[in-house]
Design an enzyme around this catalytic site. Structure first.
Site, PDB file in Angstrom:
ATOM      1  CB  SER A  21       8.366  -3.981  -2.880  1.00 26.64           C
ATOM      2  OG  SER A  21       7.853  -4.501  -3.017  1.00 26.64           O
ATOM      3  CG  ASN A  22       4.907  -2.927  -6.985  1.00 31.80           C
ATOM      4  OD1 ASN A  22       3.945  -3.686  -6.295  1.00 31.80           O
ATOM      5  ND2 ASN A  22       6.150  -4.556  -7.528  1.00 31.80           N
ATOM      6  NE  ARG A  23       1.983   3.923  -4.716  1.00 26.97           N
ATOM      7  CZ  ARG A  23       1.201   4.916  -5.134  1.00 26.97           C
ATOM      8  NH1 ARG A  23       1.870   5.081  -6.383  1.00 26.97           N
ATOM      9  NH2 ARG A  23      -0.135   4.990  -4.989  1.00 26.97           N
TER      10      ARG A  23
END
Ligand code: CTP
Length: 211
Positions: A21-23
């Site tokens: 995923s990502n931030r």
């Protein structure tokens, strides 16, 4: 006017307990949906996993993966006048999913990834969307060049560009500092809360329609 907004990250599963995923916190997209309601229009928010409350009066579809977000947008885009694609969609996903938790048996391992569908890039060409299209560009270098390129390549009416290499800008921050990039007109919105930036983006989008 009916707005569709995508928000948040997507998650691409590796095994039952792990994902890529990502931030992204989702805050910018949720603020946009709230701003659309504030301006008296209808909002449909299609969001990946976040810890945020859906703003009052906003229609909501919850998704997890890029593929699910793609399908939800494809299903819903028909009745929409404006689409603002703000989600930080994972660009790659694991080629295969392990039904069992992967055990740490080897010293090194390679995870093979494949591209996810490009939702923004499909809006005009695949979904035949004819309404106002706003994309986001998160860059760590050549911000405006990247945004101008996206404007052209994906048939956007406006691209909201943020330099995510700066602290307090973009990912997982409560403030943002963006450029609004249109054909022949580029404007910087100085650092402000995501709520106030969202209101400006929605107002600019409405002025695009009026003009
Ligand atoms: N986006 C999308 N579907 C994807 C990836 C991105 O709809 N699979 C959308 C985002 O919601 C955003 C825009 O594309 O509106 C820009 O995403 P960004 O990650 O900045 O750029 P990319 O198009 O992925 O291009 P590049 O990797 O070359 O920067």
């Amino acid at each position: 006017m009916r707005f569709l907004i995508t928000a948040g990250p997507t998650r691409e599963a590796i095994d039952p307990v792990r994902y890529i995923s990502n931030r992204s916190s989702g805050r910018m997209g949720y603020a946009l949906a709230g701003a659309v309601r504030h301006e008296g229009h209808e909002a449909l928010l299609i969001s990946g996993p976040t810890s945020l409350d859906v703003p009052e009066g906003v229609d909501f579809i919850s998704v997890t993966t890029a593929q699910q977000m793609y399908e939800a947008v494809q299903d819903m885009v028909g009745g929409v006048d404006v689409a603002i694609l703000c989600a930080a969609v994972a660009d790659y996903r694991p080629i295969s999913y392990s039904n069992q938790k992967i055990k740490k048996e080897v010293e090194r391992m390679t995870l093979e990834l494949e591209r996810t569908p490009d939702i923004l890039g499909s809006m005009r060409r695949v979904f035949g969307f004819r309404g106002v299209l706003v994309g986001f560009a998160a860059e760590t270098q050549n911000l405006l060049a990247g945004a101008r390129n996206k404007l052209e390549a994906k048939g956007c009416d406006m691209v909201v560009a943020n330099d995510v290499s700066q602290p307090g800008v973009g990912f997982d921050a409560s403030t943002n500092e963006v450029w609004l990039v249109r054909k022949g007109r580029e404007e910087k919105l100085e650092r402000d809360t995501k709520h106030r930036i969202a209101l400006r983006i929605v107002q600019e989008t409405l002025s695009l329609i009026a003009g």
